[in-house]
Design an enzyme around this catalytic site. Structure first.
Site, PDB file in Angstrom:
ATOM      1  N   HIS A 250       0.804  -1.218   0.000  1.00 37.89           N
ATOM      2  CA  HIS A 250       0.000   0.000   0.000  1.00 37.89           C
ATOM      3  C   HIS A 250       0.841   1.274   0.000  1.00 37.89           C
ATOM      4  O   HIS A 250       0.304   2.369  -0.082  1.00 37.89           O
ATOM      5  CB  HIS A 250      -0.959   0.007   1.198  1.00 37.89           C
ATOM      6  CG  HIS A 250      -2.205  -0.778   0.935  1.00 37.89           C
ATOM      7  ND1 HIS A 250      -3.396  -0.187   0.586  1.00 37.89           N
ATOM      8  CD2 HIS A 250      -2.437  -2.107   0.957  1.00 37.89           C
ATOM      9  CE1 HIS A 250      -4.313  -1.126   0.407  1.00 37.89           C
ATOM     10  NE2 HIS A 250      -3.752  -2.301   0.625  1.00 37.89           N
TER      11      HIS A 250
ATOM     12  N   ASP B  53      -7.523  13.277 -12.955  1.00 34.02           N
ATOM     13  CA  ASP B  53      -7.455  14.574 -12.310  1.00 34.02           C
ATOM     14  C   ASP B  53      -6.050  14.813 -11.793  1.00 34.02           C
ATOM     15  O   ASP B  53      -5.788  14.794 -10.600  1.00 34.02           O
ATOM     16  CB  ASP B  53      -8.471  14.596 -11.155  1.00 34.02           C
ATOM     17  CG  ASP B  53      -8.406  15.881 -10.373  1.00 34.02           C
ATOM     18  OD1 ASP B  53      -8.722  15.839  -9.169  1.00 34.02           O
ATOM     19  OD2 ASP B  53      -8.026  16.917 -10.955  1.00 34.02           O
TER      20      ASP B  53
ATOM     21  N   GLU C  41     -13.280  14.748 -20.763  1.00 33.83           N
ATOM     22  CA  GLU C  41     -12.517  13.654 -20.165  1.00 33.83           C
ATOM     23  C   GLU C  41     -13.455  12.611 -19.587  1.00 33.83           C
ATOM     24  O   GLU C  41     -13.235  11.403 -19.711  1.00 33.83           O
ATOM     25  CB  GLU C  41     -11.608  14.196 -19.053  1.00 33.83           C
ATOM     26  CG  GLU C  41     -10.428  14.984 -19.573  1.00 33.83           C
ATOM     27  CD  GLU C  41      -9.740  15.769 -18.468  1.00 33.83           C
ATOM     28  OE1 GLU C  41     -10.396  16.091 -17.456  1.00 33.83           O
ATOM     29  OE2 GLU C  41      -8.547  16.074 -18.633  1.00 33.83           O
TER      30      GLU C  41
ATOM     31  N   ASP D  46     -23.975  17.529 -10.862  1.00 35.86           N
ATOM     32  CA  ASP D  46     -23.849  18.949 -10.623  1.00 35.86           C
ATOM     33  C   ASP D  46     -22.688  19.553 -11.403  1.00 35.86           C
ATOM     34  O   ASP D  46     -21.535  19.291 -11.128  1.00 35.86           O
ATOM     35  CB  ASP D  46     -23.615  19.152  -9.122  1.00 35.86           C
ATOM     36  CG  ASP D  46     -24.165  20.465  -8.678  1.00 35.86           C
ATOM     37  OD1 ASP D  46     -23.943  20.828  -7.525  1.00 35.86           O
ATOM     38  OD2 ASP D  46     -24.832  21.129  -9.493  1.00 35.86           O
TER      39      ASP D  46
ATOM     40  N   ASP E 169     -17.779  25.960 -15.539  1.00 31.90           N
ATOM     41  CA  ASP E 169     -17.530  25.735 -16.970  1.00 31.90           C
ATOM     42  C   ASP E 169     -17.551  24.265 -17.370  1.00 31.90           C
ATOM     43  O   ASP E 169     -16.623  23.800 -18.012  1.00 31.90           O
ATOM     44  CB  ASP E 169     -16.165  26.297 -17.409  1.00 31.90           C
ATOM     45  CG  ASP E 169     -15.924  27.686 -16.901  1.00 31.90           C
ATOM     46  OD1 ASP E 169     -14.839  27.935 -16.371  1.00 31.90           O
ATOM     47  OD2 ASP E 169     -16.857  28.499 -17.017  1.00 31.90           O
TER      48      ASP E 169
END
Lengths: 725, 189
Positions: free
Chosen positions: A248, A660, A671, A700, A704
């Site tokens: 991890h 991201d 994307e 939501d 832009d």
């Protein structure tokens, strides 16, 4: 009943109300009876506990399989994109290699000096170099739930990075009759457990050396605090505190299992930088520890090819994520598939493209690879291999790499924290990488042999014969590893030659398991201390804790069942040709297992999962209705899309976070759309543009036309797990 | 888990189904014990209970788990009974029992009805015996005294767990009439 005699005696005593003392014989019989009943009761609870345990484990491992499916998806992408496709940008976006720059430039980027600590800050202030007092102060602060300022975080991490770069891959400890070494297993962000260990055992120091065997982060809520504490002690006592890397300690795994989210949530402004620095730190964590040349400590385990000499020499920092080889080559999958030779016993067919490709690169590495940097390969076939490199050499090399030797600029490629485009010995890298993956991901199994670990998607399952061979070859007597949760916190296997130590208590659920740590003196005999964090848990009775854990497991199971709704209905229909909606319990069990493949005792579980039975038969249509959970916040008319999304939501989340790259929590609509299309073609389901457009609209939109990942994922909290909190 | 007791055993010659507590039939059947084959349902239950503890997947279980296996099948052996059983079936002091020795020994146990169940009423009476003054409850100290000193004594851990589970929080008494349904409810699972 066969206890007639006893009964009448007792009756007699009941009548004798005047007597105030109970004759001994009768008291003994009564006590015996109660004891036997009670022990029987406890035994039944134990059986339930074991069953619950199996449920959690199989779901956990199924989740890890998902992770490897994600990697196969990436592999698929890499192999199949066409240059003209617009998806290419997305993919290179995902796989964007680190900008190649020298350590000096990285140091500038990570510099904490420009960050001011405001007067309003109420958390701990740190001074450097770190002192024991400083770290203890840090521990206290975290105990009181304070948060360390980003400036100090970056400072500690920076110092840690500098230190780790000069540490060898394998640390060597000597035991000593005046002090015992403490060895801890997985902590997984559970600060309470670390504090409990310190409370019971004392803080690390020269008199109290510690080894922490990986998996410090993910799942728990305080991964960062644990890291800061461990790094703090490492800085103060670099010779007495040893950290091994776990599977991890990997930024890609962190994207999925919560650590990335934790950091970004706690440090909104500097989180990104902190994560980047942690990525480097993780890749620089040492891989194993050896005590007295006799006891090997590594996070996962070994494989039949494990060779500590090789491991000692790898450039470990090149492997930022152990689940991905250092270089994704564009070999045609078709060509390499046919060359697949199983280098392990047992022809366990490899279902994942990703691994197949890797294997094809390594299978012909029986001859030493060409162009190895710096050192000649030791002969791997000597029967008795001791660890015969010199620690001095190792340190010299490290210092050079870390830039302490000014002449490194002459080297052909700067050996800094970049991902170098290395032409030499791809095969070497694959072989080394495989050694590392095995060390961090493998699990022991009861049968002899060594087969790929398909459950986890990395490393292997190794048997007692492999333990004997590898330990024998290195002249070791014990392997201590972690990686698997154990009910009592620890467990021996392979004739007590392998010891699993797990330090995160209540890992699956409150009351699910104890944590433990090892104390080892010069005799190298492990002594165990067990514990269970959480005050609530200690006050629970056996029955309550079993009940609690069980309920949780059943809820997790129900969620799995919901996710596979359509597949289940098709499977049930096969047993119900006349479409009556009713099937027998055993058919229900086989159908469910064929869909979920969790290997659970469905017949035993059925009464707890299915309430709609008529005359002992299962009304599966009613049951499917029961399983439906409350509507998510999103309004999606297409229910099959909802199911697909829910089934893949953790993959989705991971993909989103990878896309991201600036960790803003927002991705563009385009994307988002491309991701969906790629995922759906990989999953072989049809998702039209219209549907995606509708989906995007119901999410939501802010700023832009970008999508807030967190909001999107929040909509997927379909089942409320906090029912008992 | 349902109790195996009320299940049919299928010997080589026919016999009526076993009724709960009907020991005369059992006695007859024990003559042909060796020739008896357990019917599949019972066999499955035994196998299931055994496998739950076969952690190494090699058809052996740790002898320490034998007690738990017995209880899970609905039997009530004493500790002495368990000792005797394990000494007869243990694999040369290895600490493990193999299925091949476990099965015939368990078959014998089933046929001879060696460890009969204890009814709820008996349990109630047992508590009432200890409750000399017939108050309807026991004090923790009293219960501890009996449980840790008489019969087959509890360990400290067992005692602590029992007290935590069954002591009424307010009055600090053990109202055994309330306790009994909990103990027996588990059995009906």
């Amino acid at each position: 009943m066969g206890c007639g005699l006893r009964k009448s005696e007792v009756q007699q005593k009941k009548c004798d109300r005047v007597s105030l003392s109970v004759p001994a014989a009768t008291a003994i019989r009564a006590a015996l009876l109660i004891q036997r009943w009670y022990r029987q009761y406890v035994a039944r609870l134990e059986i339930r506990r074991r069953c619950t345990w199996n449920i959690f484990q199989s779901i956990e491992y199924a989740g890890q399989q998902d992770q490897i499916k994600l990697y196969s998806f990436f592999g698929f992408l890499m192999d199949h994109f066409t240059p003209a496709s617009s998806e290419r940008n997305l993919i290179s976006h995902i796989f964007r290699e680190n900008e190649i720059c020298r350590d000096v430039e990285w140091e500038r980027y990570f510099c904490y000096k420009s960050i001011d600590v405001p007067d309003s800050y109420t958390g701990p202030h740190l001074t450097f170099p770190m002192t024991f007092c400083g770290v203890s102060k840090l521990v206290e602060a975290f105990k009181h739930k304070q948060q360390l300022h980003a400036r100090y975080v970056l400072q500690i991490l920076g110092e840690t990075w500098r230190l780790l770069r000069i540490l060898p891959n394998i640390s060597h400890l000597s035991s000593c009759h005046t002090k015992e070494i403490t060895i801890c297993g997985d902590l997984h962000g559970q600060l309470e457990d670390l504090l409990l260990i310190f409370y019971k055992n004392g803080l690390p120091s020269t008199e109290k050396p510690y080894v922490f065997n990986g998996d410090f982060v993910d799942r728990g809520k305080n991964s960062l605090e644990i890291l800061l504490i461990l790094f703090g002690f490492l800085l103060v006592y670099p010779n007495d505190v040893h950290l091994n890397r776990g599977n991890h300690e990997d930024h890609i795994v962190n994207l999925r299992y919560g650590f990335t989210k934790e950091v970004l949530g706690k440090y909104r402004v500097h989180g990104k930088k902190i994560l980047k620095l942690l990525q480097k730190i993780f890749s620089w964590l040492p891989l194993a520890t050896v005590i007295d040349h006799k006891v090997l400590i590594a996070h996962g385990g070994i494989s039949d090819t494990t060779d500590l000499n090789v491991i000692a020499r790898v450039d470990r920092h090149k492997y930022a994520s152990t689940l991905r080889p250092p270089k994704m080559t564009k070999l045609a999958v078709n060509g390499s598939n046919s060359q697949t030779t199983n280098r392990r016993n047992g022809d366990a067919g490899v279902p994942v493209d990703f691994r197949r490709r890797v294997r094809s690169l390594t299978h012909h590495s029986s001859t030493p690879p060409q162009g190895l940097p710096r050192r000649s390969l030791h002969n791997l076939h000597t029967s008795h291999q001791h660890m015969n490199w010199s620690v001095d050499d190792e340190l010299k090399k490290r210092r050079r790499l870390a830039g302490f030797d000014q002449s490194y600029g002459e080297r052909k490629k700067p050996d800094s924290d970049s991902d170098p485009e290395c032409e030499e010995g791809t095969e070497t890298y694959e072989h080394e990488w495989e050694q590392m993956v095995d060390l961090l991901w493998s699990d022991p199994m009861p049968q002899n042999g060594c087969i790929p670990n398909e459950v986890r998607g990395g490393g292997c399952y190794w048997g007692p014969d492999v333990t004997e061979e590898v330990l024998g070859r290195h002249n070791l007597q014990l392997l201590i590893r972690s990686h698997e949760c154990k009910q009592d916190g620890y467990e021996f296997c392979h004739n007590r030659r392998v010891l699993t130590i797990f330090s995160a208590s209540n890992y699956y659920e409150v009351g699910s398991n104890r944590g433990a740590y090892i104390r080892m003196g010069a005799d190298l005999v492990p002594h165990f201390v067990q514990y269970q964090a959480s005050r609530t848990c200690r006050e629970l009775t056996l029955r309550q804790s079993v009940g609690w854990t069980e309920r949780s497991a059943l809820q997790a199971l129900r969620r799995q069942l919901f996710v596979h709704k359509s597949d289940l209905i098709s499977a049930f229909r096969e047993f119900d040709p006349n479409n009556t909606g009713i099937i027998s319990p055993s058919h229900w069990a086989s159908a469910t297992e064929s869909v979920l493949k969790l290997g659970l005792p469905w017949r035993v579980l059925r009464p707890q999962l299915v309430s709609s039975t008529k005359n002992g038969m299962v009304d599966y249509q009613e049951w499917m209705k029961e399983l439906s959970i409350t509507e998510p916040k999103l309004e999606i008319s297409d229910t099959s899309l909802l199911e697909t999304m829910y089934k893949n939501h953790s993959n989705l989340e991971t993909i989103f976070r990878i896309i991201d790259t600036d960790h803003s929590g927002l991705i563009s609509y385009e994307e988002f759309r491309q991701t969906w299309k790629l995922l759906s073609s990989h999953l072989k389901t049809e998702i039209s543009d219209d549907v995606i457009a509708n989906l995007a609209q119901s999410i939501d939109f802010n700023k832009d036309g970008s999508i807030d990942i967190n909001e999107f994922m929040e909509a997927f909290r379909l089942v409320d797990l906090s029912a008992h909190s | 888990m349902a109790n195996v007791r009320g299940v049919e055993l299928v010997p080589c010659h026919t016999v009526a189904g076993q009724q709960k507590g009907d020991r005369t039939n059992m006695a007859e059947n024990s003559k042909s014990a060796e020739a008896t084959v357990l019917n599949t349902k019972v066999l499955k239950k035994l196998k299931g209970a055994f496998q739950a503890f076969d952690t190494k997947s090699d058809n052996t279980v740790d002898i320490k788990e034998i007690g738990t296996i017995f209880y899970s099948l609905g039997f009530f052996p004493t500790q002495a009974d368990l000792q005797k059983f394990t000494s007869e079936v243990e694999d040369e002091r290895s600490g493990y029992i193999h299925w091949d020795r476990f099965l015939p020994a368990m078959t014998k146990v089933l046929l001879e009805d060696k460890f009969p169940p204890i009814s709820d009423e008996l349990l109630l009476q047992a508590f009432e015996v200890l409750d000399k003054e017939k108050r309807g409850y026991l004090e923790p100290e009293e219960l501890t005294n009996y449980m840790t000193k008489e019969g087959e004594p509890f360990t400290q851990e067992e005692m602590d767990e029992m007290l935590t589970a069954f002591t009424d929080e307010e009055k600090k008494h053990i109202y055994y009439k309330d306790v009994i349904p909990h103990l027996t409810l588990e059995r009906k699972m």
